[in-house]
Scaffold this motif. Structure first.
Motif, PDB file in Angstrom:
ATOM      1  N   PHE A 175      -6.870  -0.414   1.278  1.00 30.22           N
ATOM      2  CA  PHE A 175      -7.274  -1.402   2.291  1.00 30.22           C
ATOM      3  C   PHE A 175      -8.445  -2.248   1.783  1.00 30.22           C
ATOM      4  O   PHE A 175      -8.492  -3.463   1.989  1.00 30.22           O
ATOM      5  CB  PHE A 175      -7.681  -0.712   3.590  1.00 30.22           C
ATOM      6  CG  PHE A 175      -6.598   0.122   4.233  1.00 30.22           C
ATOM      7  CD1 PHE A 175      -5.272  -0.028   3.878  1.00 30.22           C
ATOM      8  CD2 PHE A 175      -6.927   1.065   5.193  1.00 30.22           C
ATOM      9  CE1 PHE A 175      -4.280   0.746   4.471  1.00 30.22           C
ATOM     10  CE2 PHE A 175      -5.948   1.843   5.795  1.00 30.22           C
ATOM     11  CZ  PHE A 175      -4.630   1.691   5.439  1.00 30.22           C
ATOM     12  N   GLU A 223       0.879  -1.178   0.000  1.00 34.46           N
ATOM     13  CA  GLU A 223       0.000   0.000   0.000  1.00 34.46           C
ATOM     14  C   GLU A 223       0.907   1.215   0.000  1.00 34.46           C
ATOM     15  O   GLU A 223       1.977   1.205   0.625  1.00 34.46           O
ATOM     16  CB  GLU A 223      -0.927   0.012   1.218  1.00 34.46           C
ATOM     17  CG  GLU A 223      -0.204  -0.008   2.548  1.00 34.46           C
ATOM     18  CD  GLU A 223      -1.078  -0.470   3.707  1.00 34.46           C
ATOM     19  OE1 GLU A 223      -1.044   0.189   4.760  1.00 34.46           O
ATOM     20  OE2 GLU A 223      -1.767  -1.495   3.570  1.00 34.46           O
ATOM     21  N   HIS A 277      -0.226   4.422   4.819  1.00 35.55           N
ATOM     22  CA  HIS A 277      -1.113   3.814   5.817  1.00 35.55           C
ATOM     23  C   HIS A 277      -2.388   4.616   6.041  1.00 35.55           C
ATOM     24  O   HIS A 277      -3.100   4.386   7.015  1.00 35.55           O
ATOM     25  CB  HIS A 277      -0.359   3.626   7.137  1.00 35.55           C
ATOM     26  CG  HIS A 277       0.776   2.646   7.047  1.00 35.55           C
ATOM     27  ND1 HIS A 277       0.695   1.478   6.315  1.00 35.55           N
ATOM     28  CD2 HIS A 277       2.008   2.652   7.602  1.00 35.55           C
ATOM     29  CE1 HIS A 277       1.833   0.810   6.425  1.00 35.55           C
ATOM     30  NE2 HIS A 277       2.646   1.497   7.196  1.00 35.55           N
ATOM     31  N   TRP A 316       1.009  -8.589   4.298  1.00 35.24           N
ATOM     32  CA  TRP A 316       0.298  -7.298   4.289  1.00 35.24           C
ATOM     33  C   TRP A 316       1.243  -6.233   4.833  1.00 35.24           C
ATOM     34  O   TRP A 316       1.619  -6.271   6.006  1.00 35.24           O
ATOM     35  CB  TRP A 316      -0.957  -7.408   5.166  1.00 35.24           C
ATOM     36  CG  TRP A 316      -1.789  -6.170   5.277  1.00 35.24           C
ATOM     37  CD1 TRP A 316      -1.447  -4.996   5.875  1.00 35.24           C
ATOM     38  CD2 TRP A 316      -3.147  -5.986   4.811  1.00 35.24           C
ATOM     39  NE1 TRP A 316      -2.482  -4.095   5.808  1.00 35.24           N
ATOM     40  CE2 TRP A 316      -3.536  -4.676   5.163  1.00 35.24           C
ATOM     41  CE3 TRP A 316      -4.045  -6.799   4.137  1.00 35.24           C
ATOM     42  CZ2 TRP A 316      -4.794  -4.171   4.866  1.00 35.24           C
ATOM     43  CZ3 TRP A 316      -5.308  -6.283   3.842  1.00 35.24           C
ATOM     44  CH2 TRP A 316      -5.673  -4.997   4.198  1.00 35.24           C
ATOM     45  N   THR A 327      -8.250  -6.189   0.947  1.00 32.88           N
ATOM     46  CA  THR A 327      -9.155  -7.123   1.614  1.00 32.88           C
ATOM     47  C   THR A 327      -9.816  -8.047   0.605  1.00 32.88           C
ATOM     48  O   THR A 327      -9.904  -9.261   0.810  1.00 32.88           O
ATOM     49  CB  THR A 327     -10.228  -6.361   2.415  1.00 32.88           C
ATOM     50  OG1 THR A 327      -9.596  -5.602   3.447  1.00 32.88           O
ATOM     51  CG2 THR A 327     -11.232  -7.325   3.040  1.00 32.88           C
ATOM     52  N   CYS A 330     -10.757  -1.443   7.053  1.00 28.12           N
ATOM     53  CA  CYS A 330     -10.149  -2.729   7.437  1.00 28.12           C
ATOM     54  C   CYS A 330     -11.055  -3.560   8.332  1.00 28.12           C
ATOM     55  O   CYS A 330     -10.712  -4.690   8.690  1.00 28.12           O
ATOM     56  CB  CYS A 330      -8.821  -2.503   8.162  1.00 28.12           C
ATOM     57  SG  CYS A 330      -7.487  -1.935   7.105  1.00 28.12           S
ATOM     58  N   TRP A 373      -4.563   0.330  10.938  1.00 23.08           N
ATOM     59  CA  TRP A 373      -5.489  -0.615  10.318  1.00 23.08           C
ATOM     60  C   TRP A 373      -6.669  -0.947  11.242  1.00 23.08           C
ATOM     61  O   TRP A 373      -7.806  -0.981  10.787  1.00 23.08           O
ATOM     62  CB  TRP A 373      -4.749  -1.898   9.928  1.00 23.08           C
ATOM     63  CG  TRP A 373      -3.701  -1.658   8.893  1.00 23.08           C
ATOM     64  CD1 TRP A 373      -3.846  -0.958   7.716  1.00 23.08           C
ATOM     65  CD2 TRP A 373      -2.333  -2.063   8.936  1.00 23.08           C
ATOM     66  NE1 TRP A 373      -2.654  -0.929   7.028  1.00 23.08           N
ATOM     67  CE2 TRP A 373      -1.704  -1.591   7.745  1.00 23.08           C
ATOM     68  CE3 TRP A 373      -1.566  -2.798   9.849  1.00 23.08           C
ATOM     69  CZ2 TRP A 373      -0.360  -1.833   7.471  1.00 23.08           C
ATOM     70  CZ3 TRP A 373      -0.229  -3.034   9.570  1.00 23.08           C
ATOM     71  CH2 TRP A 373       0.359  -2.550   8.390  1.00 23.08           C
TER      72      TRP A 373
END
Length: 357
Positions: free
Chosen positions: A73, A64, A67, A286, A77, A133, A127
């Motif tokens: 995210f 990613e 953050h 991740w 997922t 998330c 997260w």
């Protein structure tokens, strides 16, 4: 947002010699359109080209760009669900607390409420407090334990300060070392300096305290020397993480050095996870784009990015390189907001001939 493009970072950082026209041609001929980034979009037909590209790789790293990228995210997922349900990946390794997400995770009862609380307390706030998330952490992973294909959780970061580490690491280390009967355990320095420093490291008390950090780093070196062998490899590696965490804190003013200390140890942790703890399982990683970058010491244009990132170190081993696929995520425009930041920030405009254009 109706469409989102997920571009394989691996492809671009393995062709650094290409000129701009070749890269443009490569992108135009290899880009695929993703129908949705929403985690509940269960028709995985659009992700099959990614699955084909991954092939037989048993390690897939999902990056990613920052953050605070909620869209990433969501996309990650959905990719996790696809990899778990369609490609046989049953371990997710977070850029997170090596002790908490291994020793701590292995101890908890695998019940929905227990799992959700544990993840909330032991995965990074960026997260766990992000609504993008929540599906993964508080629904999908806990729910998988009600099936015959649970998604196991682990972590590989040296930053040992979240809930489980703060409460249990000092006791765990003390108990483990006393069973070895090494000479250092019987010293005053062990009781008065080493153990308090381990506790201080996990609770943030040693931030900026260079003397205590250096003493801790040196004490771990003595312990590792006296242990001699690695018959309990997890405990050995845990001590190295304490040492590396102290060293990275010591080097905090030199961001380049601190980052390389952290990423070097993370690569060793990940190596142990895929070779020793989960030798026969397929692992999703991740983390941030930078940490999973391959060939970073030669591929990046900017000198500050040319570091020995975890992905570069990990894939320098030919076996790891052959079994690892990397996906980075980038945005051309929009806003991002880390949950710890008060306001959103615009995504930096890409270079005129940058990848996003």
């Amino acid at each position: 947002m109706k469409k989102f493009y997920v571009l394989p970072l691996l492809a671009f950082i393995t062709i650094p010699s290409y000129g701009q026209s070749q890269i443009k041609k490569y992108v135009e001929s290899n880009a695929i359109s993703i129908n949705s980034i929403q985690p509940d979009f269960a028709d995985y037909t659009d992700l099959e080209p990614i699955g084909k590209a991954i092939g037989d790789a048993r390690i897939v790293m999902l990056g990613e760009q920052g953050h605070g990228d909620g869209a990433a995210f969501l996309a990650k997922t959905r990719l996790v669900k696809y990899l778990h349900e369609q490609k046989g990946f049953n371990v997710i390794a977070f850029e997170g607390d090596f002790f908490g997400l291994n020793a701590g995770w292995d101890e908890i009862r695998k019940e929905r409420e227990q799992i959700s609380k544990f993840l909330y307390d032991n995965v990074y706030t960026v997260w766990t407090r992000s609504k993008q998330c929540s599906d993964l952490l508080y629904d999908y992973i806990p729910g998988s334990y009600q099936t015959n294909i649970p998604l196991k959780v682990t972590g590989f970061d040296i930053q040992l300060y979240l809930d489980h580490s703060a409460r249990h690491l000092k006791i765990y280390i003390d108990t483990s070392l006393r069973q070895t009967n090494i000479a250092f355990v019987k010293t005053k320095a062990y009781q008065d300096e080493f153990l308090p420093a381990v506790e201080g490291l996990t609770k943030g008390w040693l931030v900026g305290k260079e003397t205590e950090l250096k003493v801790l780093e040196d004490h771990v070196a003595v312990i590792l020397n006296q242990l001699g062998d690695r018959n309990n490899e997890y405990n050995w590696l845990l001590l190295k993480n304490i040492q590396s965490f102290a060293a990275a804190n010591l080097a905090a003013r030199n961001h380049h050095e601190a980052t390389e200390i952290r990423d070097r140890q993370m690569a060793e942790n990940l190596e142990w996870l895929v070779r020793k703890k989960f030798p026969n399982e397929k692992v999703i990683v991740w983390a941030a784009n930078a940490h999973v970058s391959k060939n970073a010491t030669t591929a990046f244009k900017f000198k500050n990015s040319r570091k020995n990132w975890m992905g570069t170190i990990f894939t320098s081993d030919s076996l790891n390189n052959a079994s690892t696929y990397v996906l980075g995520i980038a945005s051309r425009s929009g806003v991002h907001q880390n949950v710890l930041e008060p306001t959103p920030t615009k995504v930096n405009a890409p270079q005129k001939k940058g990848l996003e254009n």
